[in-house]
Write a protein that holds these residues in place. Structure first.
Motif, PDB file in Angstrom:
ATOM      1  N   SER A  67       0.796  -1.226   0.000  1.00 31.87           N
ATOM      2  CA  SER A  67       0.000   0.000   0.000  1.00 31.87           C
ATOM      3  C   SER A  67       0.824   1.270   0.000  1.00 31.87           C
ATOM      4  O   SER A  67       0.312   2.351   0.179  1.00 31.87           O
ATOM      5  N   THR A  89       0.050   7.782   1.355  1.00 39.81           N
ATOM      6  CA  THR A  89      -0.960   6.926   1.984  1.00 39.81           C
ATOM      7  C   THR A  89      -0.798   7.012   3.497  1.00 39.81           C
ATOM      8  O   THR A  89       0.317   7.020   4.012  1.00 39.81           O
ATOM      9  N   ASP A 148      -2.444   5.490   7.243  1.00 43.40           N
ATOM     10  CA  ASP A 148      -3.329   4.446   7.759  1.00 43.40           C
ATOM     11  C   ASP A 148      -3.926   4.811   9.117  1.00 43.40           C
ATOM     12  O   ASP A 148      -3.683   5.873   9.653  1.00 43.40           O
ATOM     13  N   THR A 173       1.918   1.703   5.106  1.00 48.65           N
ATOM     14  CA  THR A 173       1.655   2.871   4.273  1.00 48.65           C
ATOM     15  C   THR A 173       2.819   3.854   4.384  1.00 48.65           C
ATOM     16  O   THR A 173       3.719   3.687   5.205  1.00 48.65           O
TER      17      THR A 173
END
Lengths: 462, 315, 295
Positions: free
Chosen positions: A29, A43, A45, A102
């Motif tokens: 990810s 990204t 999380d 992430t």
């Protein structure tokens, strides 16, 4: 015949190429590089769960993301929900090992070693400036230091907790106890527990953990409260066979078997106790303010039932309490732009009074609770601390008196020992023995545990 | 028998090559290539996910990785694991579970199968019943047992015991009853499959043997001892091995029913210890060492057992 | 009433025909039916009704036999809070995909090892059967590390269905079952096909497979069940919120839920396999009892 063979090979080849072709689909990810023509994508999380507060917490998070992106048109934030993984150590380890964390990933204060060992985080020391993190100097050391090693900063702490005594106001009143005067010593806790348990109907006076490493965790907290410790300050010897440790277990054993105030069901882990609490069956337990939030948001309890007092001590105030907290790390390999973007986001969401996690006005308008005594991340006396407290007072919708005792009596914070999980696993055993065996030999239990910790954790260096 | 006449026409068959030596060799090459083409899919998967991991496990068990640097550390991981506080207990617990499970989950299903085989009615229904729990996902079945095993009066098992004026138990919470509780849960969930396999095997026993036995004056138990068991010895032997190997890998039951370690570690199994080592203590290499140990133990057991057990009939 | 004849078992039909035999038979049968019904259906009934109770009622003492005020709230909560739809879909995809791959690769491999017998076939068979003795769980750690970064192709398989599909092919038991079955197919059938000019693929597809339906049925059931019930492996390789399997999802997400909701989730999770079983029950029985080509 060769035609058929060829056909067969073709099928196999086709399948294999499909396999390989789809290889691109599994790539974790983290966004690679993430920047193209000045635009950066990161990204992040561990947003609030979609079941927290009926989804309102997540809704606020999402609107914060939109506001941030509007103010910073070059930055795109992709929120990655990892569900309950944020609170589950094995999942965190798995993500780290799998390299699927992430770009900006959440972790506990105690995770620094693990993260560094797995080479999973970037050194962000050079990126912390007045522009990226303006409030850096005002953040308390308790929150900053667990993410710093040898002067190198690897993560930004943004939330801290310390444990106190959490108790059910309603049950107190029913048992004839004064909710404004919670027990402040372990002796008083035992007395109160007995009165509450006398209410019957499955109500437990004082409940504690004894499984899944949470037993050892709470044992440690209770040991700290009496001035003891799991290991010596130099980390070279185990010290769980001290008189303080004996007192911890002796008290619990007494409450369980003489006072009958801890309930029959033991081997409880984190969700088990809170489930019982949410059902109104628990009088007291030790925990941080976030347990109350969990009880309400996840376990269907009510804020009006709960109050907090300081961590009980041995015949007097507690000598120490277990503290911990969390922060965000930056995935190894993140680009400079991504790190700067991430720092900006964290500052926006978590380190600015009046915004993000401190946006009390918005939380109040959304029907979320305002006024819980955490996280306390600002150094007392700083401008940020003042502003934060003022905003909280102005917007609180909880009865602040519920936490008055806890806030007014701060206890020195002691952090978890190194290799905490391994130690807790061993101490789980002494907790479960104490709470299930009427004839438990506490001295022997603690001596055995001490040897185990000494031999298998400290000496082995595992 | 399939009627070859209904096969689709085989239009593009090459005529049989002349029986020259060259042609025969070429055909043999083709045959081999064809054979390998059929094999390749499975072999690749076995290679990546079975054989390679076996090698890798042992390599990992002799290494350690810190901050991106991997070094060889000899036996250190094995020593660490050996000295782990819960090492001995994990093995003891697992062996205890395996032995208990052999009694309850191996012998019992066989006799149930024998019994069920005798019935001429309700066969479908009875088979359906025993196999039903096998169809439950472990999470479903084990949460069911988790609540049923509640040691207070709210637990359904204790409630039933109390109603029947039998002593209640603390089930998983008590050290002594931890493994038996796990075995009961595991057996209920899994014995259906075993029963059906035994049933299938029992149905292949020629009736004449029983007739002969009866003419000899054999009663039920003697029939079972002298006809049923010998006739099913291959499947019994195989199931024994499979069962031991399966139960030694105990993991889910302790995890869900006892939060992993149970009361003072009475539920910790070897695999749970391995999982804990890998994901709570971040020691993948130590976990690999532990996995390697379990693997060797079970391999040796299987090898010895296969030597001693009834051989497969030659076809 | 005459008892139907079939292959006779321990008790002879004659004995059952007699009055005393009949009484014992029927008494025992009814006892077993009742006992088994309670033992195997009872817990399921308890589960289904538990999901219909409120959180308070399910925890009360003594337990109630029938919910006081049956409602579907717990089931609804379970569906949404645990994202059961997604979990179910994931598990179905993993299970059927794995089965598809097994049907292609394992059948082909067993066929090759049984009938085609290429050179080195025995060695490969030996290596495969050797893994029969290797318990899967002991290899999860290196398999996990392998799946994170597959050698040579550097494929990161976590959170993708391939992490379940491909390792499923490496199933020595399937190969063993299939090969054993194929071994028992008489050579005459294959020789006849060869005479007619059928090549190996055609033989496999048109002669072997149709006869193999029972064993394929058994293998399918076993395979689907294995993936459906797997726990440790999906726990490790499908950690994402949207890729979890049913078992792992219920376990992981249940931490914040009350008992009746978890029980409701358990029921919902059980429905597909039970329905599946109801439909395929005949095939399972046929598969297990069919003598096939063996006597």
């Amino acid at each position: 015949m060769s035609t058929r063979l060829h056909r067969r090979i073709a099928v196999v080849a086709a399948l294999s190429s499909v396999c390989l072709g789809l290889a691109a689909c599994g790539s974790g990810s983290g966004t690679k590089g993430g920047s193209a023509d000045g635009k950066v994508t990161i990204t992040v999380d561990c947003p609030p769960l979609k079941t927290d507060n009926g989804g309102k917490s997540l809704a606020n998070w999402n609107s914060d993301v939109k506001a941030f992106e509007a103010a910073n048109p070059n930055i795109t934030i992709k929120t990655v929900s990892v569900g309950a993984q944020c609170d589950n150590p094995p999942d965190f380890t798995a993500r780290l090992q799998g390299g699927t964390q992430t770009d900006v990933f959440y972790g506990y204060m105690t995770d620094l070693n693990q993260v560094l060992d797995a080479d999973g985080a970037e050194d962000i020391t050079q990126y912390i400036t007045k522009d990226t993190v303006p409030g850096w100097d005002s953040i308390s050391d308790n929150i900053k230091n667990p993410f710093i090693e040898n002067g190198h900063v690897y993560g930004i702490g943004y939330a801290g907790y310390t444990m106190g005594l959490v108790y059910n106001k309603t049950l107190f009143a029913q048992a004839g106890l004064d909710p404004t005067k919670p027990p402040t010593t372990w002796q008083d806790v035992a007395t109160a527990a007995q009165k509450i348990a006398a209410l019957g109907n499955g109500v437990v006076g004082y409940e504690d953990y004894s499984a899944g490493n949470t037993g050892g965790w709470h044992f440690t907290a209770e040991l700290y409260s009496r001035g003891g410790a799991d290991v010596s300050t130099d980390g070279k010897s185990a010290t769980v066979n001290s008189p303080e440790a004996q007192a911890v277990l002796g008290n619990l054993h007494d409450m369980r078997f003489n006072g009958n105030s801890m309930g029959v069901k033991q081997l409880l882990g984190w969700p088990d106790l809170l489930t019982n609490a949410g059902a109104g069956k628990v009088g007291m337990f030790i925990g941080a303010p976030d347990t109350i939030t969990a009880i309400v948001t996840q376990f269907k309890g009510q804020y009006s039932d709960w109050m907090m007092g300081p961590m009980p001590g041995d015949g007097g105030p507690a000598k120490g309490t277990l503290g911990g907290g969390s922060g965000y790390f930056f995935k190894k390999g993140a680009s400079a732009d991504q790190i700067k973007a991430g720092l900006k986001w964290i500052t926006f969401e978590d380190l600015t009074p009046g915004q993000g996690q401190f946006n009390y006005a918005l939380q109040k308008a959304s029907g979320l609770p305002v006024g819980l005594p955490e996280p306390e991340i600002w150094k007392p006396g700083t401008a940020e601390a003042q502003k934060d407290n003022d905003l909280k007072k102005a917007n609180t919708n909880l009865d602040l008196d519920a936490f008055a005792n806890y806030v007014a009596n701060p206890v020195p914070v002691v952090t978890e020992p190194a290799n905490a999980q391994a130690i807790y696993a061993i101490l789980d055993g002494v907790m479960s023995a104490t709470l299930t065996d009427p004839n438990a030999n506490i001295t022997k239990l603690l001596n055995d545990a001490n040897n185990k910790i000494q031999n298998t954790v400290i000496n082995a260096g595992s | 028998m399939t009627d070859l006449a209904v096969l689709p026409p085989v239009a593009d068959v090459a005529p049989r090559a002349a029986r020259s030596r060259h042609g025969a060799m070429r055909r043999k090459l083709f045959d081999n290539l064809t054979g390998h083409a059929f094999l390749i899919g499975a072999v690749v998967c076995f290679g990546f996910f079975s054989w390679y991991p076996m090698v890798r496990e042992f390599i990992m068990s002799f290494q350690q990785t810190h901050r991106g640097v991997t070094t060889w550390v000899g036996w250190k991981n094995y020593e660490n694991v050996w000295h782990d506080a819960a090492f001995v207990q994990a093995w003891k617990n697992t062996l205890y579970f395996t032995v208990l499970a052999l009694v309850v989950g191996y012998a019992l299903p066989f006799f149930i199968a024998v019994l069920l085989n005798e019935f001429r009615h309700a066969r479908g229904y009875l088979r359906f019943l025993v196999y039903l729990p096998v169809m439950l996902p472990p999470a479903s079945g084990l949460f069911l047992f988790k609540y049923a095993y509640d040691p207070s009066d709210a637990g359904i098992f204790n409630y039933i015991l109390k109603t029947l004026h039998l002593p209640t138990s603390e089930w998983v919470q008590s050290q002594a009853m931890t493994m038996p509780s796990l075995v009961i849960a595991s057996t209920w969930l899994n014995m259906g499959g075993t029963i059906l396999i035994y049933l299938a095997s029992l149905q292949n026993i020629p009736g004449e043997l029983y007739e002969a036995g009866e003419l000899d004056g054999a009663g039920i138990w003697r029939q079972i001892w002298h006809v049923t068991i010998p006739q099913t010895r291959l499947i019994l032997s195989l199931m024994f091995l499979l069962q031991v190997v399966a139960t030694m890998q105990l993991f889910v039951e302790p995890l869900i029913l006892a939060n992993g370690d149970g009361n003072q570690g009475s539920a910790t199994s070897v695999v749970y210890l391995m999982y804990q080592r890998a994901f709570y203590e971040h020691d993948l290499n130590g976990a690999a060492a532990l996995g390697g140990m379990l693997l060797i133990v079970l391999l040796v057991f299987s090898a010895v057992y296969t030597r001693l057990a009834p051989k497969q009939e030659t076809d | 009433m005459a008892v139907s004849s079939g292959t006779r078992t321990i008790i002879s039909p004659a004995r059952l025909g007699r009055k005393r035999g009949k009484r014992i038979y029927w008494g025992l049968l009814i006892l077993v039916i009742l006992a088994f019904s309670v033992a195997f259906l009872g817990p399921l009934y308890w589960m289904v009704t538990g999901g219909l109770k409120t959180g308070r009622e399910i925890a009360q003492v003594p337990p109630t036999l029938f919910p006081q005020d049956p409602n579907l709230t717990a089931y609804k909560d379970a569906w949404t809070d645990l994202n059961l739809g997604q979990l179910l879909l994931n598990t179905v995809i993993y299970a059927f995909g794995a089965l598809a791959f097994q049907l292609v690769f394992d059948v082909a491999a067993a066929y090759a090892l049984s009938k085609l017998r290429p050179v080195l076939g025995n060695a490969i068979l030996g290596l495969i059967l050797a893994t029969l003795m290797v318990p899967a769980t002991t290899l999860v750690i290196p398999q996990y590390v392998t799946v994170i970064d597959l050698p040579i192709v550097h494929w990161h398989m976590l959170d993708s269905p391939w992490a379940i599909w491909l390792p499923a092919v490496a199933n020595a038991f399937n190969i063993f079952l299939l090969k054993r079955f194929f071994d028992s197919i008489p050579q005459e059938l294959l020789s006849a096909a060869a005479v007619d000019g059928a090549g190996p693929l055609r033989t496999l597809l048109w002669i072997i497979l149709p006869i193999s339906r029972p064993i394929l049925g058994v293998m399918s059931i076993l395979s689907l069940t294995a993936v459906w019930k797997d726990f440790l492996w999906p726990l490790l390789v499908e950690p994402g919120e949207n890729t979890k399997t049913l078992n792992v999802g219920i376990y992981a997400f249940s931490k914040g839920l009350t008992q009746n909701t978890i029980i409701a989730a358990a029921v919902i999770a059980a429905v597909p396999t039970i329905v599946f079983f109801l439909f395929l029950q005949r095939n399972i029985m046929a598969g297990l009892t069919a003598g096939g080509l063996k006597g």
